[in-house]
Motif scaffolding. Structure first.
Motif: not given
Length: 362
Positions: A311-331
């Motif tokens: 049940x995988x969810x593939x992504x079609x755009x860089x959105x605000x939620x995606x960037x917030x999550x990426x920021x979480x990895x950096x943190x």
């Protein structure tokens, strides 16, 4: 006479039509991926060939599983040399050695590579985090709460296996365990630790390590948990996206598409076409989730049952939620003291220009 006329006319038309460009005249693109259902969109395109069309894009096998003509509306754009990597960490090494131009790999591995100044950028999203924690099939543990309770009650540190030191499953699992107040270490001699994370070095070692009790649990991306269940070798007790704190990991990215700085500068139009192809394949895979899962499972040598469980969810755009999550990895990675180079002590906003090149999504 009339038949001869039409035969001659047909010959002239066919002779005048442009022939497909021979392989040696096409630009070559070294494309990396990993044997995981996280890379289903590319796998479907390779498996199904020209009969599967993603917004006009398709792949025509030259040497199945190794070389493909990359087609747009039937016209060859490039010759793809396909490279299989064992992990995201190996993918960044291949980029550093100039053995890859573009690749699908975990976001954390790519971020770690950029910290070490490997000349790459994230150019497209791919999939949200998948997979989770698996314990032996005969274990009495049924869920995350039960697992945490067993760790706290254990007389010896509990060992959890992982396949790559920069994998999203490892980072999320460690963070979730710390949120439960547990001391985590990757040093087997650390006497303070309640959990020891064990590097299994590659995906193929996960089930054997679990079966032999080398570890008490394994964290990994899809399709590992689904395969363990189908083979009756493990019990899938929690999705990564459901790990604590509640809601934190729900929309976290897992894998991304990355490209070398050399390709970005040298052939941006070809990269733009490749990104458009992947995004179209992502969209198709979301709309045909079960079919895509079955095709990917077959490609990877897994049962149809495994494919139907995905049940995988593939992504079609860089959105605000995606960037917030990426920021979480950096943190998380900065808090763990992982970064030693370009991203040390940097927020996502500080490092965004080093991490992302969004031009190819437009």
């Amino acid at each position: 006479m009339l038949k001869k006329f039409w035969a001659l006319a047909g010959f002239i038309i066919l002779s005048a039509a442009p022939a497909p460009a021979p392989a040696q005249d096409l630009p070559s693109l070294k494309v990396g991926y990993i044997f995981t259902t996280n890379h289903t969109p590319l796998i479907v395109a390779m498996s199904e060939g020209p009969k599967m069309n993603f917004g006009g894009y398709s792949l025509e096998p030259v040497v199945p599983k190794e070389k493909y003509r990359f087609l747009k509306d039937g016209r060859p754009l490039a010759l793809l040399d396909v490279v299989v990597a064992k992990s995201g960490a190996e993918t960044t090494t291949l980029f550093a050695q100039k053995h890859l131009d573009v690749a699908l790999a975990s976001i954390t591995a790519i971020i770690a590579g950029i910290d070490k100044e490997v000349p790459i950028k994230i150019v497209a999203p791919l999939v949200l985090v998948s997979g989770g924690l698996v314990v032996p099939e005969d274990s009495g543990i049924k869920d995350w709460a039960g697992f945490v309770a067993s760790v706290k009650a254990a007389k010896e540190p509990v060992k959890i296996g992982y396949h790559s030191p920069t994998s999203a499953p490892l980072i999320i699992t460690e963070s979730a365990l710390r949120s439960e107040g547990l001391v985590i270490s990757r040093d087997p001699n650390d006497t303070r630790a309640r959990v020891i994370m064990v590097d299994l070095t590659e995906t193929a070692n996960r089930l054997p390590a679990l079966a032999s009790r080398q570890v008490e649990a394994v964290t990994g991306p899809a399709p590992f948990p689904q395969t363990a269940v189908a083979k009756k070798s493990g019990r899938f007790i929690t999705e990564l996206r459901d790990m604590p704190p509640a809601g934190k990991w729900t929309n976290y990215p897992c894998c991304v598409v990355s490209a070398s700085d050399e390709l970005i500068a040298g052939n941006p139009e070809l990269l733009r076409e490749f990104v458009a192809f992947i995004i179209a394949a992502n969209d198709w895979s979301n709309r045909h989730n079960r079919e895509a899962g079955v095709i990917a499972a077959k490609w990877l040598g897994l049962s149809e049952e495994v494919g139907t469980r995905l049940n995988q969810r593939f992504v079609t755009a860089f959105g605000d939620q995606w960037k917030e999550a990426a920021a979480g990895y950096l943190e998380v990675l900065n808090q763990a003291g992982y970064f030693k180079g370009a991203l040390k002590d940097k927020s996502f906003q500080d490092g965004e220009a080093m991490l992302l090149d969004e031009r190819f999504m437009r």
